[in-house]
Design an enzyme around this catalytic site. Structure first.
Site, PDB file in Angstrom:
ATOM      1  N   HIS A  18      -3.397   9.813  -6.717  1.00 36.48           N
ATOM      2  CA  HIS A  18      -2.821   9.341  -5.909  1.00 36.48           C
ATOM      3  C   HIS A  18      -1.337  10.763  -6.201  1.00 36.48           C
ATOM      4  CE1 HIS A  18      -3.735   5.228  -5.296  1.00 36.48           C
ATOM      5  NE2 HIS A  18      -4.259   5.884  -3.765  1.00 36.48           N
ATOM      6  N   LYS A  42      -5.789  -8.006   1.826  1.00 36.47           N
ATOM      7  CA  LYS A  42      -6.167  -7.607   0.928  1.00 36.47           C
ATOM      8  C   LYS A  42      -5.174  -8.884  -0.398  1.00 36.47           C
ATOM      9  CE  LYS A  42      -6.556  -2.931   1.250  1.00 36.47           C
ATOM     10  NZ  LYS A  42      -6.830  -1.301   0.698  1.00 36.47           N
ATOM     11  N   ARG A  91     -10.662  11.191   0.056  1.00 35.09           N
ATOM     12  CA  ARG A  91     -11.638  11.467  -1.269  1.00 35.09           C
ATOM     13  C   ARG A  91     -12.873  12.336  -1.314  1.00 35.09           C
ATOM     14  NH1 ARG A  91     -11.136   5.374  -3.566  1.00 35.09           N
ATOM     15  NH2 ARG A  91     -11.835   5.184  -2.295  1.00 35.09           N
ATOM     16  N   SER A 129      -8.587   2.821  -6.625  1.00 35.18           N
ATOM     17  CA  SER A 129      -8.074   1.798  -7.514  1.00 35.18           C
ATOM     18  C   SER A 129      -8.493   0.898  -7.890  1.00 35.18           C
ATOM     19  CB  SER A 129      -6.594   1.094  -6.018  1.00 35.18           C
ATOM     20  OG  SER A 129      -5.922   2.011  -5.884  1.00 35.18           O
TER      21      SER A 129
END
Length: 159
Positions: A18, A42, A91, A129
């Site tokens: 990030h 989440k 990514r 993450s």
């Protein structure tokens, strides 16, 4: 014309991947807002206020970068901040289909807002993450993957 970009995410936690995107994007936009989302779907390790604080620590070196939490539809947040661009990170190729769907929906909801995609530098492309949280939960060393303040906060959560 001043251009404001919004880089949204849950940032639980904010990683070096990030930070790499933020550092590079800050060069292109007059104002870059890190939009820390309160995603009800989440279960984050950190509460919204903690994620905002950690993102601010990771972005402290960039004067045109702000960190703001939000709890609404992304395009509404973009409008509130008078943004013109949504910045999204990719990514891997596997990210593209979902991100393309999001970009198309956002374009339908806010035709005046563009979505721009960036990829992290190669050395950060594998960091996520969720992997950082998993490594930390198993007492592994996460110092290469996150800002030192973030590492300290994660380690405190799993102490």
């Amino acid at each position: 014309m001043s251009i404001t970009a919004i880089y949204p995410g849950t940032f639980d936690p904010i990683t070096c991947g990030h930070s790499d995107l933020i550092k590079r994007a800050a060069q292109f936009y007059d104002r870059l807002i890190i939009g820390v989302a309160n995603n009800r779907n989440k279960t984050p390790l950190f509460c919204l206020d903690e994620r905002i604080k950690l993102a601010k620590a990771a972005c402290a070196d960039y004067p045109n970068v702000e960190v703001i939490g939000f709890d609404c539809l992304l395009v509404e947040f973009v409008r509130q901040q008078q943004g013109q661009v949504i910045l999204r990170g990719l990514r891997a190729v596997s990210d593209f289909e979902y991100e393309f769907q999001l970009a198309s929906m956002n374009r339908k909801l806010a035709p005046d807002v563009e979505t721009m995609f960036m990829t992290p530098a190669e050395q950060f492309s594998y960091i996520s993450s969720s992997l950082v949280r998993e490594i930390a939960a198993l007492k592994g060393d996460i110092s290469a993957f996150v800002h030192p303040e973030v590492a300290k906060a994660i380690q405190a959560k799993f102490a």
